[in-house]
Design a protein around this motif. Structure first.
Motif, PDB file in Angstrom:
ATOM      1  N   PRO A  84       0.699  -1.146   0.047  1.00 50.88           N
ATOM      2  CA  PRO A  84       0.019  -0.016   0.056  1.00 50.88           C
ATOM      3  C   PRO A  84       0.860   1.362   0.086  1.00 50.88           C
ATOM      4  CG  PRO A  84      -0.853  -1.713   1.556  1.00 50.88           C
ATOM      5  CD  PRO A  84       0.403  -2.246   1.125  1.00 50.88           C
ATOM      6  N   PHE A  85       0.217   2.370  -0.288  1.00 53.70           N
ATOM      7  CA  PHE A  85       0.598   3.992  -0.443  1.00 53.70           C
ATOM      8  C   PHE A  85       1.493   4.369  -1.441  1.00 53.70           C
ATOM      9  CE2 PHE A  85       0.784   2.212   4.377  1.00 53.70           C
ATOM     10  CZ  PHE A  85      -0.809   2.452   4.588  1.00 53.70           C
ATOM     11  N   ASP A  86       2.352   3.455  -2.035  1.00 49.37           N
ATOM     12  CA  ASP A  86       3.415   3.774  -3.152  1.00 49.37           C
ATOM     13  C   ASP A  86       3.624   2.713  -4.063  1.00 49.37           C
ATOM     14  OD1 ASP A  86       5.119   1.926  -1.831  1.00 49.37           O
ATOM     15  OD2 ASP A  86       6.553   3.448  -1.384  1.00 49.37           O
ATOM     16  N   ARG A  87       4.356   2.958  -5.016  1.00 42.30           N
ATOM     17  CA  ARG A  87       4.946   1.736  -6.107  1.00 42.30           C
ATOM     18  C   ARG A  87       6.150   1.207  -5.618  1.00 42.30           C
ATOM     19  NH1 ARG A  87       1.221   4.099 -10.229  1.00 42.30           N
ATOM     20  NH2 ARG A  87       0.704   2.477 -11.505  1.00 42.30           N
ATOM     21  N   THR A  88       5.963   0.094  -4.787  1.00 40.69           N
ATOM     22  CA  THR A  88       7.182  -0.415  -4.229  1.00 40.69           C
ATOM     23  C   THR A  88       7.932  -0.758  -5.314  1.00 40.69           C
ATOM     24  OG1 THR A  88       5.232  -1.255  -2.717  1.00 40.69           O
ATOM     25  CG2 THR A  88       7.730  -2.215  -2.413  1.00 40.69           C
ATOM     26  N   PHE A  89       7.820  -1.334  -6.202  1.00 40.96           N
ATOM     27  CA  PHE A  89       8.834  -1.787  -7.300  1.00 40.96           C
ATOM     28  C   PHE A  89       8.857  -0.817  -8.359  1.00 40.96           C
ATOM     29  CE2 PHE A  89       6.930  -5.231  -4.644  1.00 40.96           C
ATOM     30  CZ  PHE A  89       7.861  -5.680  -3.897  1.00 40.96           C
ATOM     31  N   GLY A  90       9.858  -0.354  -8.750  1.00 41.72           N
ATOM     32  CA  GLY A  90      10.270   0.327  -9.935  1.00 41.72           C
ATOM     33  C   GLY A  90      10.481  -0.086 -11.157  1.00 41.72           C
ATOM     34  N   PRO A  91      10.460   0.463 -12.329  1.00 42.75           N
ATOM     35  CA  PRO A  91      10.692   0.082 -13.547  1.00 42.75           C
ATOM     36  C   PRO A  91      12.142  -0.822 -13.585  1.00 42.75           C
ATOM     37  CG  PRO A  91      10.816   2.403 -13.886  1.00 42.75           C
ATOM     38  CD  PRO A  91      10.470   1.980 -12.304  1.00 42.75           C
ATOM     39  N   GLU A  92      13.118  -0.294 -12.776  1.00 42.23           N
ATOM     40  CA  GLU A  92      14.139  -1.287 -12.583  1.00 42.23           C
ATOM     41  C   GLU A  92      14.077  -2.501 -12.352  1.00 42.23           C
ATOM     42  OE1 GLU A  92      13.718   0.225  -8.424  1.00 42.23           O
ATOM     43  OE2 GLU A  92      13.490   1.025 -10.752  1.00 42.23           O
ATOM     44  N   CYS A  93      13.105  -3.077 -11.630  1.00 41.82           N
ATOM     45  CA  CYS A  93      12.826  -4.313 -11.324  1.00 41.82           C
ATOM     46  C   CYS A  93      12.378  -5.180 -12.406  1.00 41.82           C
ATOM     47  CB  CYS A  93      11.837  -4.243 -10.256  1.00 41.82           C
ATOM     48  SG  CYS A  93      12.652  -3.690  -8.550  1.00 41.82           S
ATOM     49  N   SER A  94      12.374  -6.495 -12.399  1.00 39.64           N
ATOM     50  CA  SER A  94      12.061  -7.298 -13.471  1.00 39.64           C
ATOM     51  C   SER A  94      10.689  -7.285 -13.526  1.00 39.64           C
ATOM     52  CB  SER A  94      12.383  -8.889 -12.971  1.00 39.64           C
ATOM     53  OG  SER A  94      13.675  -8.849 -12.741  1.00 39.64           O
ATOM     54  N   GLU A  95      10.002  -7.668 -14.954  1.00 39.49           N
ATOM     55  CA  GLU A  95       8.665  -7.608 -14.853  1.00 39.49           C
ATOM     56  C   GLU A  95       7.927  -8.608 -14.225  1.00 39.49           C
ATOM     57  OE1 GLU A  95       4.559  -6.741 -16.342  1.00 39.49           O
ATOM     58  OE2 GLU A  95       6.516  -5.756 -16.048  1.00 39.49           O
ATOM     59  N   HIS A  96       8.472 -10.146 -13.976  1.00 35.99           N
ATOM     60  CA  HIS A  96       8.338 -10.743 -13.166  1.00 35.99           C
ATOM     61  C   HIS A  96       8.987 -10.913 -11.983  1.00 35.99           C
ATOM     62  CE1 HIS A  96       6.587 -13.055 -16.853  1.00 35.99           C
ATOM     63  NE2 HIS A  96       5.522 -12.671 -16.293  1.00 35.99           N
ATOM     64  N   LEU A  97       8.779 -10.313 -10.785  1.00 34.61           N
ATOM     65  CA  LEU A  97       9.582 -10.033  -9.717  1.00 34.61           C
ATOM     66  C   LEU A  97      10.464 -11.339  -9.090  1.00 34.61           C
ATOM     67  CD1 LEU A  97       7.506  -7.302  -7.949  1.00 34.61           C
ATOM     68  CD2 LEU A  97       9.373  -6.664  -9.210  1.00 34.61           C
ATOM     69  N   THR A  98      11.425 -11.118  -9.129  1.00 34.49           N
ATOM     70  CA  THR A  98      12.299 -12.122  -8.437  1.00 34.49           C
ATOM     71  C   THR A  98      11.979 -12.060  -6.860  1.00 34.49           C
ATOM     72  OG1 THR A  98      14.323 -11.202  -8.139  1.00 34.49           O
ATOM     73  CG2 THR A  98      14.083 -11.843 -10.202  1.00 34.49           C
ATOM     74  N   LYS A  99      12.614 -13.286  -6.179  1.00 36.31           N
ATOM     75  CA  LYS A  99      12.096 -13.626  -4.940  1.00 36.31           C
ATOM     76  C   LYS A  99      12.988 -12.406  -4.162  1.00 36.31           C
ATOM     77  CE  LYS A  99      15.768 -16.738  -3.646  1.00 36.31           C
ATOM     78  NZ  LYS A  99      16.244 -17.842  -2.935  1.00 36.31           N
ATOM     79  N   ASN A 100      14.310 -12.152  -4.634  1.00 44.62           N
ATOM     80  CA  ASN A 100      15.029 -11.221  -3.835  1.00 44.62           C
ATOM     81  C   ASN A 100      14.533  -9.757  -3.942  1.00 44.62           C
ATOM     82  OD1 ASN A 100      16.932 -13.053  -2.910  1.00 44.62           O
ATOM     83  ND2 ASN A 100      18.074 -13.303  -4.766  1.00 44.62           N
ATOM     84  N   GLU A 101      14.142  -9.419  -5.299  1.00 48.42           N
ATOM     85  CA  GLU A 101      13.578  -8.146  -5.524  1.00 48.42           C
ATOM     86  C   GLU A 101      12.374  -8.023  -4.654  1.00 48.42           C
ATOM     87  OE1 GLU A 101      14.493  -7.169 -10.246  1.00 48.42           O
ATOM     88  OE2 GLU A 101      12.788  -8.618  -9.669  1.00 48.42           O
TER      89      GLU A 101
END
Length: 576
Positions: free
Chosen positions: A219-236
């Motif tokens: 909630p509240f913000d976009r936690t994952f920016g465009p620098e992150c994978s489209e399919h977020l990895t477990k570490n991201e």
């Protein structure tokens, strides 16, 4: 127990002329909304209320059921000041489906609410096909949807008494805790792992989301920016959760396990024994939210003569990577998302053979199909809270039908894709759907991010014509007397998803009985015991994927806030 498509729901196929002015139609319907009548609703109309008038999650089908509940709840709460949100009306089209959708605002004595009204033409009149009403907040109180970043280093506060204790610091628990902080409700999150994000960080190396990044924010913000994978990895995911907790200074006690809990009905208070590191503590709280996910107790079938097998047997919970088995033979039991990830790992690691054992037909949906539908709402240009509102306020039986129709149409355009899977021996569930997999089964499907082609190409073998019976020294034997050679057998067979068993262990069988079973739809198409007050006072269950947890956390938090203010939401318990 009913299944998703047992619930009566319909989709609107009546065409709407492009010349229709939706704003004019929506304004014209305003008087009908304030005084609902049989003529205001189609014969198959549906009303879903999300805490606005019923104080919980309820869905009603057909004019008679809707009007009975509407009359009872509006008599008690006296909603007023209905108004159309400017420029909110639009014609919504999805293939052959169409309706006019508009957002209305209204209020009660203590609350601000909204309604999303979906109108269709019926016998020449505009009538409600779908009505969704939901609680937005309390007058004079903070917004549940906004929290100012504090930018400090989050450290567990050492209080011993809280308004709420949240068990689990995954997406479900953190979403609730953040909402509670926004509302000024004192809260602590208990996380048994050493660090926030470990619920993802400790999974197998290749673990990733199979849904697009824009669905995954907290909630509240976009936690994952465009620098992150489209399919977020477990570490991201893990790092994103940790950063979010620090950004908003969420009170999380890591390395802390809830050991025992007792309810005092006279004081309306939980006494909780926790183990924090090596220290035993006792804390009190008026509310407990279980957000422990499904990865608690592995579900793993037993086959006889296990002692004869000379290789390795493990559940996916304990699997990390297949590097130790290069050049050897691998078997994976199961055909859902995790199983496909593991067999892809094995192929990449150079195992001599990789075989997936399929015990029942599996629904497969290509990731690009699902992403295409989801991205219409979840994208970088559209506010996440609105995407949640439009998507998750829909009744589940309608969501299921919408996705089944849309994805089924896309699948019909590429029959060779599924023919290749079937030719490889994979039993594709032709009549399956994402909705049934999620709401009836809590999983069991595969969002195809690449493994299906490897199956079609023969890189991953399928054993689907017989079930395992026992082990041999060299492998796994089946009912048809065949034996597959194996040096490692990984059970990607899921987990026990019913939180009732966890409550039984920590609290008592009577508390668990009061809460009931978790997940699977009830007779109204709502998820059993999820995101709403249960039979046990002061306890909530929550879970699901990121966007689902994020949206429904707001209602759990608002319900707890109402209790803390001494003005609990009146719950309508009339028939559906």
């Amino acid at each position: 127990m009913p299944r998703l498509f047992d619930i009566p729901a319909s989709l609107p196929f009546t065409p709407i002329s492009p010349d229709v002015d939706p704003e004019k139609v929506a304004l014209g319907f305003l008087p009908s909304l304030t005084t609902l009548s049989p003529s205001s609703i189609t014969s198959s109309g549906t009303w879903r209320d999300l805490y606005a008038l019923t104080g919980t999650l309820r869905t009603f089908y057909g004019p008679s059921s809707i009007l009975t509940a509407w009359a009872a709840t509006t008599k008690l709460l006296q909603p007023t000041k209905f108004s159309l949100q400017p420029n909110s009306a639009q014609i919504f089209r999805a293939g052959p489906l169409c309706w006019i959708q508009a957002i209305y605002e209204f209020e009660t004595e203590k609350t601000d609410c909204q309604a999303i009204v979906s109108l269709v033409q019926d016998d020449g009149e505009w009538r409600i096909w779908l009505l969704r009403t939901f609680l937005m907040g309390f007058k004079g109180e903070n917004s549940v949807d906004f929290l100012e970043p504090e930018g400090g280093k989050a450290e567990g506060k050492e209080d011993t008494s809280f308004d709420c204790v949240v068990v689990g610091a995954g997406q479900a628990g953190l979403s609730v805790a953040g909402r509670l902080k926004a509302l000024g409700v004192s809260c602590v999150v208990l996380e048994k792992s050493p660090e926030v994000g470990d619920n993802w960080r400790m999974r197998y190396d290749s673990c990733k989301l199979h849904l697009p990044r824009e669905t995954a924010h907290l909630p509240f913000d976009r936690t994952f920016g465009p620098e992150c994978s489209e399919h977020l990895t477990k570490n991201e995911l893990a790092q994103g959760y940790k950063n979010w907790v620090e950004k908003f200074d969420i009170n999380v006690w890591t390395d802390t396990k809830l050991v025992k809990g007792d309810w005092d009905g006279s004081k309306k208070l939980w006494t909780l024994k926790v183990q924090r590191g090596r220290e035993d503590r006792t804390i009190t709280s008026s509310h407990v939210v279980f957000a422990v996910g499904s990865a608690q107790i592995p579900s793993m079938p037993e086959y006889s003569t296990r002692e004869k097998f000379e290789g390795t047997i493990l559940h996916s919970k304990d699997y990390k990577n297949p590097s130790a088995w290069k050049g050897k033979h691998g078997i994976v039991i199961g055909t859902a998302n995790t199983a496909h990830d593991v067999v892809e790992d094995m192929v990449a690691a150079g195992l001599a053979s990789v075989t997936m054992v399929q015990r029942s037909p599996t629904y497969v949906v290509p990731a690009e199909y699902l992403h295409g539908l989801i991205s219409q709402s979840y994208n970088a240009q559209f506010p996440t809270y609105l995407a949640d509102q439009f998507s998750w306020s829909m009744p589940y039986p309608i969501v299921g039908r919408l996705y089944k129709g849309g994805l089924g149409h896309l699948a019909s355009l590429e029959p060779k894709r599924y023919d290749a899977l079937k030719a490889a021996g994979f039993k594709f569930d032709q009549n399956g759907s994402v909705g049934e997999s999620i709401f009836d089964r809590f999983g069991g499907h595969y969002v195809d991010v690449g493994a299906s082609k490897k199956i079609a190409d023969g890189l991953i073998k399928i054993k689907s014509d017989s079930l395992p019976t026992h082990y041999t020294a060299e492998g796994l034997a089946f009912a048809d007397n065949s034996v597959l050679p194996a040096d490692v057998v990984v059970f990607a067979t899921g987990f026990q998803t019913n939180l009732r068993s966890v409550v039984t262990e920590i609290f008592s069988p009577s508390t668990a009985d009061a809460m009931g079973d978790f997940w699977g739809v009830d007779s109204e198409g709502e998820l059993r015991a999820a995101f709403r007050p249960g039979g046990q006072k002061g306890m909530f269950y929550t879970g699901g994927d990121q966007s689902q947890c994020r949206f429904y956390s707001r209602f759990i938090a608002l319900s707890i806030k109402a209790d803390v203010m001494g003005a609990p939401l009146p719950i309508y318990d009339g028939g559906s």
